[in-house]
Design a protein around this motif. Structure first.
Motif, PDB file in Angstrom:
ATOM      1  N   SER A 185      -8.804  -1.396   2.487  1.00 35.96           N
ATOM      2  CA  SER A 185      -8.701  -0.369   1.437  1.00 35.96           C
ATOM      3  C   SER A 185      -8.944   1.021   2.014  1.00 35.96           C
ATOM      4  O   SER A 185      -8.483   2.030   1.465  1.00 35.96           O
ATOM      5  CB  SER A 185      -9.681  -0.664   0.306  1.00 35.96           C
ATOM      6  OG  SER A 185     -11.008  -0.510   0.770  1.00 35.96           O
ATOM      7  N   ALA A 198      -7.211  -4.596  -2.660  1.00 38.13           N
ATOM      8  CA  ALA A 198      -8.002  -3.607  -1.910  1.00 38.13           C
ATOM      9  C   ALA A 198      -9.499  -3.826  -2.115  1.00 38.13           C
ATOM     10  O   ALA A 198     -10.297  -3.663  -1.181  1.00 38.13           O
ATOM     11  CB  ALA A 198      -7.611  -2.198  -2.341  1.00 38.13           C
ATOM     12  N   PHE A 243       0.839  -1.207   0.000  1.00 33.96           N
ATOM     13  CA  PHE A 243       0.000   0.000   0.000  1.00 33.96           C
ATOM     14  C   PHE A 243       0.876   1.260   0.000  1.00 33.96           C
ATOM     15  O   PHE A 243       0.589   2.223  -0.706  1.00 33.96           O
ATOM     16  CB  PHE A 243      -0.926   0.009   1.222  1.00 33.96           C
ATOM     17  CG  PHE A 243      -2.185  -0.818   1.058  1.00 33.96           C
ATOM     18  CD1 PHE A 243      -2.323  -1.701  -0.022  1.00 33.96           C
ATOM     19  CD2 PHE A 243      -3.230  -0.719   1.969  1.00 33.96           C
ATOM     20  CE1 PHE A 243      -3.471  -2.462  -0.181  1.00 33.96           C
ATOM     21  CE2 PHE A 243      -4.397  -1.474   1.814  1.00 33.96           C
ATOM     22  CZ  PHE A 243      -4.512  -2.355   0.746  1.00 33.96           C
TER      23      PHE A 243
END
Lengths: 266, 160
Positions: free
Chosen positions: A38, A31, A11
């Motif tokens: 997410s 995600a 991420f």
């Protein structure tokens, strides 16, 4: 492969634009599969940057160290070496004799008179003349107050008596000449000339005796006495006292001519 | 590093080291001590440390110093940070983003605070941060990610 354990790294790299297109697509699909995670992606994107803040350290000078330049150290070391060398040369020079040592030597000389006289008494082979001269000289030395003219004249009489006895007994042997060390001679002569400038003649006699004592050479003593007579003609009788002391100090032979010089001047 | 270069480093990096310490720890005296220790350490090892690495060395020592203290009083530090957040924010009803960020930062774990501080304020690359904190650069990235997410969550809560 992106998992629940390593998704944070992906991420982060996704948001920082560090991933290639294929991996980016993997992150996006991960995600979508995990909506709760997410949310973190969007939170990261919204998070503010920390702005720099001026917080000066209050006492910077306390953190600093005083720097002494190298040439200061060199100068200090050179000074110490120079000083140490000077002290070494001054105190350990072969010709250096401290003033205090001179005084001690003179005191020792007086003590040695007593010892020498006792030795003379104990030794049966010692001549009566030597014993007489030594005893007289010793008594004279011990009885003499400082700067006492009357005492000085008594000393002279005593010495003259002793020498007369010696002459009548004809016990004085010949001097055995020895070679004179030129350097010692030069030093002794210089010291003698220095002492001769003193007003008190007895000091001269003491000094000459000390010189003899220090160099322990009859021939040298002979030479020194010549010099003393040359410089101090009126004090020959006191130099006779020195002659007596030679006997007393060294128990060695003495030149007959001292006796004749003394007798002709008393 | 020579003595002159060390003194130059004091002028150059004392503020950064102190600021870094202050961001990571709310106790001012402790921060000053950490900076002082770091410079004492730098002076001791000045022959081994090049001038270009001086700042990294300092920040690394400050970090180690604060972390070891943090491990000792982890609980009280957290309580103090919570209290300070309340005391800063509550009396003032106007929203000050800088104060809120500062207070929220105090609630983060120290390692996250340090990472975000070194990245945002000091402008270090991840690899340099990893060297200073003695961790891998991937760990640095994860810590920064967690820190930003946590920070944003705290600010959102505060806004509510």
């Amino acid at each position: 492969m992106i998992t629940i354990d390593n998704y944070e790294l992906y991420f982060f790299q996704y948001q920082e634009g560090m991933l290639d297109p294929e991996t980016r697509r993997e992150v996006e699909s991960f995600a979508q599969l995990h909506p709760s995670l997410s949310e973190e992606l969007s939170l990261y994107a919204q998070a503010p940057f920390i702005e720099p803040e001026e917080i000066p350290y209050p006492d910077k000078d306390k953190l600093k160290h005083k720097i002494v330049p190298l040439y200061y150290w060199l100068f200090a070391v050179a000074s110490v070496v120079l000083l140490a060398t000077s002290v070494f040369i001054y105190f350990f020079s072969p010709h250096f004799v401290p003033q205090s040592s001179r005084v001690i030597a003179e005191n020792n000389s007086i003590q040695s008179h007593s010892i020498s006289a006792k030795t003379l008494c104990a030794n049966e082979s010692t001549s009566i003349t030597g014993l007489s001269i030594a005893s007289n000289q010793l008594r004279a030395k011990e009885a003499r107050p400082a700067n006492d003219v009357i005492a000085d004249s008594r000393i002279e009489e005593s010495v003259a008596d002793s020498i007369s006895v010696a002459e009548s007994h004809q016990e004085l042997p010949e001097v055995m000449p020895s070679s004179i060390d030129q350097e010692s001679l030069c030093i002794a002569e210089n010291e003698l000339l220095e002492y001769l400038s003193e007003p008190d003649s007895l000091i001269i006699v003491d000094s000459v005796t000390t010189i003899f004592h220090d160099y322990s050479d009859v021939t040298l003593a002979d030479f020194i006495i010549d010099k003393a007579i040359e410089r101090y003609p009126l004090e020959v009788s006191k130099i006779a006292l020195f002659a007596c002391r030679l006997v007393n100090l060294s128990n060695r032979i003495i030149n007959n001519r001292f006796v004749s010089i003394v007798l002709s001047n008393i | 590093m020579s003595g002159e270069e060390y003194n130059h480093n004091v002028d150059e990096w004392a503020d950064s080291a102190y600021r870094f310490a202050r961001r990571c720890c709310s106790d001012d005296d402790r921060c000053k001590d950490a900076v002082q220790d770091a410079f004492a350490n730098l002076w001791e090892h000045r022959k081994e440390v090049s001038t270009s690495k001086g700042k990294q060395w300092l920040l690394s020592v400050v970090h180690n110093n604060l972390m070891s203290q943090y491990r000792h009083d982890r609980v009280s530090e957290k309580i103090h940070a919570k209290q300070s957040l309340v005391s800063v924010v509550e009396p003032d009803l106007t929203f000050d983003i800088h104060d809120a960020i500062r207070s929220a930062l105090q609630l983060l774990p120290p390692i996250q605070r340090e990472c975000i501080q070194l990245r945002d304020v000091e402008g270090y690359h991840y690899k340099e941060i990893a060297e200073i904190l003695n961790i891998s650069d991937q760990q640095v990235q994860v810590y920064i990610f967690r820190a930003r997410v946590a920070l944003q969550k705290l600010l959102n809560e505060y806004r509510k």
